[in-house]
Scaffold this active site. Structure first.
Site, PDB file in Angstrom:
ATOM      1  N   GLU A   1       0.809  -1.210   0.000  1.00  0.00           N
ATOM      2  CA  GLU A   1       0.000   0.000   0.000  1.00  0.00           C
ATOM      3  C   GLU A   1       0.845   1.264   0.000  1.00  0.00           C
ATOM      4  OE1 GLU A   1      -2.940  -0.147  -0.745  1.00  0.00           O
ATOM      5  OE2 GLU A   1      -3.451  -2.211  -0.317  1.00  0.00           O
TER       6      GLU A   1
ATOM      7  N   HIS B   1      -6.060  -5.785 -10.496  1.00  0.00           N
ATOM      8  CA  HIS B   1      -5.442  -6.759  -9.601  1.00  0.00           C
ATOM      9  C   HIS B   1      -5.133  -8.074 -10.319  1.00  0.00           C
ATOM     10  CE1 HIS B   1      -7.496  -3.999  -6.778  1.00  0.00           C
ATOM     11  NE2 HIS B   1      -6.420  -4.208  -6.043  1.00  0.00           N
TER      12      HIS B   1
END
EC number: 3.4.24.-
Length: 548
Positions: free
Chosen positions: A362, A450
């Site tokens: 992240e 993703h």
């Protein structure tokens, strides 16, 4: 140091303006550290690049209607300089207008990488579609992307831009639509709308997530740097830019028209004896320990391995919020608060999302936003996610934690029985997750980011470890190639070095897989030389995933 901004109108760069800007930059540069380093300062690199913009305005597509803003500066050990710019057109941001200027150690222009070669110009900056209409269209797109969810507090904030990412530049509305789902957790989508016709040009999720990737509280006993405050300790690290971890108290952010008017709290954790948590979820501080530790290791990786001082490269720390929302199965980086946010998971599919590789993943989104700013859509979106997977994995290996050893599995620590697989993603053979692409095809850009990330993840694994069956650090892998070739790995440290340099020096917002091949080959050439084993391995690994 704050980001330096320079406005350029190529046809009329005032000498007085250069002098004033130079004085400001030199004032920042005059520090003991700057005098001790023989390399050009960031300020000098910006000044050299400013001269290059004037001299090479035509080849860079700069006109009197355009301005430029410095986004990032990289100065190599040998003094080579790379200055990254954003571009505006008649004061409107240009999506895909970014470029990187490359300079020799002496400050001479060497070349540039541009996100688009198209002429950045539109007939008019007056939209035919109104801002309220663009907001309605984006709100509907958010609803459509969350079918089955009862959304509340839905708001959308349009911004007029010039879109150069999707062919011929056109006037467009970029609208950030945000809402909360039935549990009060955030959902968001960025919608790009043609300002003349109202047609949707593109749309993407604007909360950059690891799709539930995380870790339960299995990091073992870890060292923490804290801050003394009176008779207590704060979970705030003064050695890493005052990075801290706070409790979100299971609340969420409230955002209206794209502006968060209230945020979930981030009340810094405190402790009486400087011994934090119990390693059990019942103690709220345990998740905080994992989040802070993950931040520490990510900071250390970027600083010690790549020489980057903090996520933005300015020495300033970010912060973490844990216990966000109710059973929130996600974690995300948010540029607007410069912070990391972690949910607790639902306990059935995922545990608390405070894993080491989640933190690395992240916060790498933050690094990407400050450098290449890869658009979170299409092939560039897959590369954005893959960058976080690749460098987040490098953080996990760098940490060398006995309780969470390095591997090429994404999210293996936090998946629960309800998820049905041993990890979220598998770098050696991405298709093992049932959705990701092992190799490139013309349809890869249509996948969720993703899953399109699988192409680059597979490339990175092959480049690090090679093809075929093997056991690494106790984990069995079996990595195929799309062309039947045998790839010999060069080691993960070199992969991290090549990918980081490609990201920070050569990639732009519109880089696709073909562009990533070029960027990583350029990075390998810089680091190891043209024709080196590393350079040839990069070429072979891309060919092995059908990027030629």
């Amino acid at each position: 140091m704050s980001r330096t901004t320079r406005h350029l109108r190529a046809s009329r760069l005032a000498t007085a303006g250069i002098a004033a800007t130079t004085a400001t930059l030199l004032a920042v540069a005059l520090s003991p550290a700057a005098h001790a380093d023989p390399r050009p300062t960031r300020a000098a690199a910006v000044e050299n690049a400013a001269s290059a913009l004037v001299a090479h305005a035509a080849s860079l597509g700069l006109t009197s209607a355009q301005d430029t803003n410095v986004r990032d500066v990289i100065v190599d050990k040998d003094g080579t300089q790379h200055v990254r710019y954003d571009r505006t057109y008649r004061q409107l941001p240009v999506l895909g207008g970014d470029f990187v200027v490359h300079l020799t150690p002496g400050g001479d222009y060497r070349g540039a990488d541009r996100a688009t070669r198209a002429e950045v110009s539109v007939a008019s900056v007056t939209p035919a579609v109104s801002a309220p209409r663009a907001a309605d269209l984006a709100a509907n797109a958010l609803r459509a992307a969350n079918l089955g969810e009862s959304l509340k507090k839905l708001n959308a904030k349009p911004q007029l831009v010039v879109d150069a990412l999707h062919g011929t530049p056109k006037l467009a509305w970029r609208t950030d639509a945000v809402a909360q789902d039935s549990l009060g957790n955030p959902v968001a989508r960025t919608v790009l709308t043609d300002a003349r016709t109202g047609a949707q040009i593109d749309a993407w999720d604007s909360i950059e997530t690891a799709a539930g990737d995380g870790q339960s509280l299995y990091g073992g006993t870890v060292p923490l740097e804290t801050t003394v405050s009176g008779s207590t300790y704060q979970l705030k690290d003064p050695t890493r830019g005052n990075t801290y971890t706070g409790d979100a108290a299971n609340k969420t952010d409230l955002c209206i028209f794209g502006i968060c008017i209230s945020r979930a709290p981030s009340t810094v954790f405190t402790d009486a004896d400087n011994h934090w948590g119990t390693g059990a979820t019942a103690d709220r501080a345990s998740a905080a320990v994992d989040a802070q530790y993950g931040t520490d290791k990510t900071w250390d990786y970027y600083k010690n391995v790549h020489g980057r001082n903090g996520i933005a490269g300015d020495g300033k720390g970010s912060y973490n919020r844990v216990h966000y929302g109710n059973n929130y199965n996600n974690a995300f980086w948010d540029d607007s608060c410069f912070c990391m946010t972690y949910g607790d998971g639902d306990g059935t599919t995922f545990g608390p999302l405070v894993a080491l590789d989640v933190a690395g993943h992240e916060m790498t989104h933050g690094v990407t936003s400050k450098t290449a700013a890869l658009t979170y859509s299409g092939e560039s979106g897959g590369l954005n996610e893959a960058t976080s997977d690749i460098l987040g994995t490098m953080v996990e290996w760098y940490a060398n934690n006995a309780s969470d050893q390095g591997d090429y599995l994404i999210g293996e620590k936090i998946v629960r029985s309800g998820f049905g697989k041993a990890a979220l993603r598998f770098m050696d053979k991405p298709s093992k997750d049932g959705n990701s692409a092992d190799s490139w095809s013309s349809s890869v850009g249509n996948l969720d980011v993703h899953y399109s990330s699988g192409v680059a993840n597979h490339f990175a694994y092959l480049l690090a470890e090679g093809s075929g069956a093997k056991t690494v650090n106790g984990v069995s892998y079996d990595s195929p190639t799309s062309n039947g070739s045998t790839v010999t790995g060069i080691g993960r440290d070199k992969v991290g070095a090549i990918w980081y340099r490609a990201l920070t020096v050569y990639m732009t917002s519109s880089t696709n897989y073909a562009g990533a091949r070029t960027a990583t080959l350029n990075a390998a050439k810089d680091l190891y030389g043209t024709g080196s084993a590393e350079y040839n391995a990069v070429a072979s690994a891309w060919s092995a995933v059908n990027v030629n």
